[in-house]
Design a protein around this motif. Structure first.
Motif, PDB file in Angstrom:
ATOM      1  N   UNK A 164       9.750 -14.806  34.638  1.00 19.24           N
ATOM      2  CA  UNK A 164       9.984 -14.158  35.923  1.00 19.24           C
ATOM      3  C   UNK A 164      10.230 -12.662  35.744  1.00 19.24           C
ATOM      4  N   UNK A 165       9.528 -11.865  36.556  1.00 20.54           N
ATOM      5  CA  UNK A 165       9.669 -10.416  36.494  1.00 20.54           C
ATOM      6  C   UNK A 165       8.743  -9.743  35.501  1.00 20.54           C
ATOM      7  N   UNK A 166       8.112 -10.528  34.626  1.00 21.73           N
ATOM      8  CA  UNK A 166       7.128  -9.984  33.689  1.00 21.73           C
ATOM      9  C   UNK A 166       5.786  -9.828  34.410  1.00 21.73           C
ATOM     10  N   UNK A 167       4.883  -9.071  33.815  1.00 18.63           N
ATOM     11  CA  UNK A 167       3.568  -8.868  34.442  1.00 18.63           C
ATOM     12  C   UNK A 167       2.757 -10.159  34.508  1.00 18.63           C
ATOM     13  N   UNK A 168       3.033 -11.089  33.611  1.00 19.28           N
ATOM     14  CA  UNK A 168       2.286 -12.354  33.586  1.00 19.28           C
ATOM     15  C   UNK A 168       3.139 -13.537  34.051  1.00 19.28           C
ATOM     16  N   UNK A 169       4.048 -13.281  34.970  1.00 20.25           N
ATOM     17  CA  UNK A 169       4.901 -14.358  35.463  1.00 20.25           C
ATOM     18  C   UNK A 169       4.077 -15.453  36.142  1.00 20.25           C
ATOM     19  N   UNK A 170       4.617 -16.679  36.110  1.00 14.67           N
ATOM     20  CA  UNK A 170       3.985 -17.814  36.802  1.00 14.67           C
ATOM     21  C   UNK A 170       5.045 -18.524  37.627  1.00 14.67           C
ATOM     22  N   UNK A 171       4.690 -18.823  38.862  1.00 13.77           N
ATOM     23  CA  UNK A 171       5.525 -19.667  39.712  1.00 13.77           C
ATOM     24  C   UNK A 171       4.596 -20.743  40.265  1.00 13.77           C
ATOM     25  N   UNK A 172       4.716 -21.949  39.737  1.00 12.47           N
ATOM     26  CA  UNK A 172       3.774 -23.002  40.105  1.00 12.47           C
ATOM     27  C   UNK A 172       4.414 -24.376  40.018  1.00 12.47           C
ATOM     28  N   UNK A 173       3.877 -25.289  40.795  1.00 15.01           N
ATOM     29  CA  UNK A 173       4.370 -26.665  40.792  1.00 15.01           C
ATOM     30  C   UNK A 173       3.805 -27.411  39.584  1.00 15.01           C
ATOM     31  N   UNK A 174       4.665 -28.173  38.902  1.00 12.80           N
ATOM     32  CA  UNK A 174       4.228 -28.928  37.728  1.00 12.80           C
ATOM     33  C   UNK A 174       4.671 -30.389  37.848  1.00 12.80           C
ATOM     34  N   UNK A 175       4.019 -31.234  37.078  1.00  3.73           N
ATOM     35  CA  UNK A 175       4.434 -32.640  36.947  1.00  3.73           C
ATOM     36  C   UNK A 175       5.401 -32.705  35.766  1.00  3.73           C
ATOM     37  N   UNK A 176       6.673 -32.574  36.053  1.00  8.27           N
ATOM     38  CA  UNK A 176       7.678 -32.471  34.993  1.00  8.27           C
ATOM     39  C   UNK A 176       7.664 -33.672  34.065  1.00  8.27           C
ATOM     40  N   UNK A 177       7.534 -34.878  34.610  1.00  6.38           N
ATOM     41  CA  UNK A 177       7.661 -36.093  33.807  1.00  6.38           C
ATOM     42  C   UNK A 177       6.515 -36.243  32.815  1.00  6.38           C
ATOM     43  N   UNK A 178       5.390 -35.553  33.065  1.00 10.45           N
ATOM     44  CA  UNK A 178       4.232 -35.654  32.167  1.00 10.45           C
ATOM     45  C   UNK A 178       3.781 -34.274  31.677  1.00 10.45           C
ATOM     46  N   UNK A 179       4.666 -33.312  31.765  1.00  5.92           N
ATOM     47  CA  UNK A 179       4.287 -31.943  31.440  1.00  5.92           C
ATOM     48  C   UNK A 179       4.067 -31.763  29.935  1.00  5.92           C
ATOM     49  N   UNK A 180       2.997 -31.063  29.599  1.00  6.79           N
ATOM     50  CA  UNK A 180       2.681 -30.766  28.200  1.00  6.79           C
ATOM     51  C   UNK A 180       3.339 -29.440  27.828  1.00  6.79           C
ATOM     52  N   UNK A 181       4.404 -29.509  27.018  1.00  6.25           N
ATOM     53  CA  UNK A 181       5.119 -28.287  26.646  1.00  6.25           C
ATOM     54  C   UNK A 181       4.248 -27.305  25.869  1.00  6.25           C
ATOM     55  N   UNK A 182       3.173 -27.790  25.258  1.00  6.07           N
ATOM     56  CA  UNK A 182       2.288 -26.917  24.484  1.00  6.07           C
ATOM     57  C   UNK A 182       1.379 -26.069  25.377  1.00  6.07           C
TER      58      UNK A 182
END
Length: 390
Positions: A164-182
């Motif tokens: 947040x606040x960086x030039x490449x920030x992301x604000x998006x909905x994710x599927x937390x229970x199946x999210x790929x941390x990689x």
């Protein structure tokens, strides 16, 4: 004199500081900051704390923290250890305020928890309000998946606030229970906003709200009495041995926000427990399938409360070991409905010289206008307090 200032959102620099930094003898910040100067000390939290406490009377010191010093920050912790007339806090935008402003969400709808550098989740503030803001580190998503093991996708909606606040920030909905941390650089700063999509309920549940094998549920009035006598407090760990339908542990979580570990050997009942854990959206729970006594020594966790609603003769023989396993000033509560089991329990406790209280409870219900008596079985309840070990 110490001034604690937040750098706000964005890159690790001083560009968001609304303060004249030239007047300070020393500037202390985290090693991640990119700023360089002779009077800048890049220190980790422990080192920074030691320096501030030793030098606050000798120098004019600026301590720069990421985000807001008033939001889950080392700054407020250190400030409380300094004389009030020797410290000043200059606030800045927190990751929470930044994200909520972007999503047009009121702070009144949001509770906050931190899993940044922490393993334990504060259940008092998690999924109680409509939204839960989670401050994260590289392990947090993995830990949340474990804690939400019995959740389904429809139960929550999760928004990722990444860099947040960086030039490449992301604000998006994710599927937390199946999210790929990689899929992202998990070491970069990020937060989660979790929306609860199910109705929360803290009142005592009806028996019909639990899937169960006939006769394998602690009735509503007995659950209420049991939970009351366990003297539960938020974030304690409760072991439910011989869990049956899981109703006691589930009710304990919903009403008192405790962590739960359930033990059950009957495969049919295990399946009912799994259904009930999902149906009641239980967080921070584990289920062990098999003879309960085979797991006790393998578990490193220390329970503050143990409820024995079943488990049979072999578990009763383990009461002295359970007492040793129990945390200091913890409580074991045992429900016995047969004299045979009651006598065995008392024999085992007496031989181990463990002090206990015992209560005999008999309740009778009536149908219609008090014209049909429906007697209940006698319930014997044994309560054991763990004496604090010195």
């Amino acid at each position: 004199m110490v001034t604690i200032a937040g750098n706000g959102m964005g890159d690790y620099n001083f560009s968001n500081l609304n303060i004249d930094i030239s007047r300070f003898d020393k500037i202390i910040c985290d090693p991640n900051f990119k700023e360089e100067a002779k009077n800048i000390l890049k220190l980790k939290y422990k080192e920074a704390k030691e320096y501030l406490l030793e030098n606050y009377e000798k120098e004019e010191i600026l301590y720069v923290v990421t985000g807001s010093p008033l939001f889950f920050s080392a700054g407020t912790i250190i400030a409380k250890e300094l004389p009030k007339n020797r410290v000043k806090i200059i606030n800045n935008t927190s990751s929470k305020n930044y994200l909520l402003e972007k999503l047009f969400i009121s702070e009144l709808e949001v509770d906050c928890v931190s899993l940044h550098g922490r393993v334990e989740l504060d259940l008092k503030n998690f999924l109680q309000n409509r939204y839960t803001f989670v401050l994260c580190d590289k392990e947090s998503i993995k830990r949340l998946k474990e804690k939400l093991f019995y959740f389904e996708n429809a139960d929550i909606t999760t928004t990722l606030g990444y860099k947040l606040g960086f030039s490449d920030e992301k604000i998006e909905e994710i599927d937390l229970l199946n999210f790929d941390e990689n899929s992202i650089d998990i070491t970069a700063p990020y937060v989660l906003l979790i929306k609860r999509d199910f109705e929360g309920k803290t009142t005592i549940s009806e028996d019909c709200e639990f899937e169960t094998e006939r006769g394998m549920i602690t009735k509503k009035y007995k659950r209420a009495l049991t939970l009351q006598n366990l003297d539960l407090e938020p974030n304690q760990l409760l072991w439910d041995i011989g869990a049956g339908s899981g109703s006691c542990a589930i009710e304990a979580y919903k009403r008192y926000r405790v962590k739960t570990t359930l033990f059950e050997k009957n495969e049919t009942r295990v399946e009912f427990i799994k259904q009930n854990l999902k149906k009641h959206h239980v967080v921070e729970t584990k289920l062990f399938v098999g003879e309960a006594q085979e797991f006790f020594d393998k578990l490193k966790e220390i329970p503050q409360r143990i409820f024995l609603g079943g488990g049979g003769v072999e578990v009763i023989k383990q009461l002295p070991d359970l007492y040793k396993k129990l945390d200091n000033r913890g409580i074991i509560l045992i429900n016995a409905i047969t004299l045979k089991h009651l006598n065995l329990m008392l024999t085992v406790l007496n031989e181990a010289k463990i002090e206990y209280e015992i209560h005999s409870i008999s309740l009778t219900t009536y149908k219609g206008k008090l014209d049909l008596v429906e007697p209940e079985r006698q319930l014997f309840q044994i309560k054991i307090y763990k004496i604090e070990e010195k």
